[in-house]
Scaffold this motif. Structure first.
Motif, mmCIF file in Angstrom:
data_model
loop_
_atom_site.group_PDB
_atom_site.id
_atom_site.type_symbol
_atom_site.label_atom_id
_atom_site.label_comp_id
_atom_site.label_asym_id
_atom_site.label_seq_id
_atom_site.Cartn_x
_atom_site.Cartn_y
_atom_site.Cartn_z
ATOM 1 N N LEU A 123 0.853 -1.188 0.000
ATOM 2 C CA LEU A 123 0.000 0.000 0.000
ATOM 3 C C LEU A 123 0.887 1.236 0.000
ATOM 4 N N ARG A 147 -5.829 -2.376 1.371
ATOM 5 C CA ARG A 147 -4.922 -2.897 0.351
ATOM 6 C C ARG A 147 -5.588 -4.035 -0.420
ATOM 7 N N ALA A 175 -8.397 -2.712 -2.652
ATOM 8 C CA ALA A 175 -7.890 -2.051 -3.861
ATOM 9 C C ALA A 175 -7.421 -3.062 -4.896
ATOM 10 N N ARG A 176 -6.981 -4.222 -4.442
ATOM 11 C CA ARG A 176 -6.516 -5.248 -5.371
ATOM 12 C C ARG A 176 -7.660 -6.095 -5.907
ATOM 13 N N ARG A 182 -10.696 -4.015 -7.773
ATOM 14 C CA ARG A 182 -10.246 -3.029 -8.759
ATOM 15 C C ARG A 182 -11.232 -2.860 -9.928
ATOM 16 N N SER A 232 -5.297 6.762 3.241
ATOM 17 C CA SER A 232 -5.077 5.670 2.290
ATOM 18 C C SER A 232 -5.782 5.948 0.969
ATOM 19 N N LEU A 239 -4.074 6.016 -2.679
ATOM 20 C CA LEU A 239 -4.459 5.022 -3.679
ATOM 21 C C LEU A 239 -4.847 5.639 -5.026
ATOM 22 N N GLN A 279 -1.651 1.297 -8.991
ATOM 23 C CA GLN A 279 -1.360 -0.115 -8.854
ATOM 24 C C GLN A 279 -0.901 -0.406 -7.428
ATOM 25 N N VAL A 280 -1.436 -1.467 -6.853
ATOM 26 C CA VAL A 280 -1.050 -1.874 -5.509
ATOM 27 C C VAL A 280 -0.146 -3.081 -5.610
#
Length: 257
Positions: free
Chosen positions: A88, A146, A149-150, A153, A240, A244, A253-254
């Motif tokens: 992250l 984290r 976000a992945r 997406r 965060s 992000l 991109q994480v």
């Protein structure tokens, strides 16, 4: 010698309980025997060292020393929580800010209003409890965001493609993350005293304080921890979100931890 406090001989005797743990781990072939021994020895050394440092702080530094020690705790807590969210962007800085704000706001209010005494031997242990809880909450928020976000997406980018700004596109994940991070604090507050006696109350009772007096201190501590957890979670989530997304509201991109 205080009969309520174990002697060093008693501490040495309690080391037999570590042997019990090692035997269980060894018999079950878990491969953790060495880790258990190292952890037990390390904990003892760290506590003795911290005890010596606190003795110096209590006797010689006063409130400035207590504030400096709390600041050091916040920095360490930020490092620990940030490592939980590797990948992250700016995780360590975000965690440190979240823990710092949660600790300063709640502890500062209680000190300013006189609810908690402005004494080194009070500020450090109470502040340490706040830092520890805020650290755990910040770590939960960062690691969950984290993963959101992945894994989410495509859904987030679909909302962005529809014209929603970054904050609105990420709002469902923001809310679910805050709920996820705060549920442990709410649950522990709900059952306090029913399942176990919390640390502050236990310490006061062991020190000989009347239980009805000890609960007043514990209630203040529990409310303080709730507020600190909420503030740390909110700060961690908001910072965060900014990390992000870029200025064009594109999801960064994480990295895989």
């Amino acid at each position: 010698m205080n009969a309520q406090v174990p002697s060093w001989a008693g501490v040495a005797t309690s080391a037999a309980l570590v042997v019990v743990c090692v035997l269980v781990v060894w018999r079950q072939r878990l491969g953790l025997s060495r880790d258990v021994l190292v952890a037990a020895v390390q904990a003892a050394i760290q506590l003795v060292a911290i005890g010596a440092v606190l003795l110096l702080l209590f006797r010689h530094t006063g409130l400035p020393g207590a504030i400096g020690w709390l600041a050091l705790m916040v920095v360490i807590a930020g490092q620990v929580a940030g490592r939980r969210a590797r990948g992250l962007p700016q995780a360590t800085w975000i965690a440190t800010a979240a823990v710092g704000v949660g600790t300063a706001a709640t502890l500062g209010v209680l000190l300013a209003t006189g609810v908690i005494a402005i004494e080194t031997r009070v500020v450090i242990p109470v502040g340490g409890m706040v830092v520890a809880n805020a650290m755990q909450t910040a770590a939960l928020v960062l690691s969950r965001l984290r993963e959101e976000a992945r894994t989410a997406r495509p859904a987030i980018e679909a909302r962005l493609a529809l014209g929603l700004p970054a904050r609105e596109a990420f709002a469902p994940h923001h809310r679910s993350t805050l709920r996820y991070a705060l549920i442990p604090a709410v649950d522990s507050t709900r059952v306090v005293g029913l399942i176990s006696l919390p640390g502050a109350m236990t310490g006061l009772i062991l020190a000989g304080v009347d239980p009805l007096t000890a609960i007043r201190y514990q209630i203040v501590v529990m409310y303080m921890l709730l507020a600190a957890d909420a503030l740390a979670a909110l700060i961690a989530a908001r910072l965060s979100e900014r990390a992000l997304f870029d200025q064009a509201h594109r999801l960064r991109q994480v990295a895989t931890p």
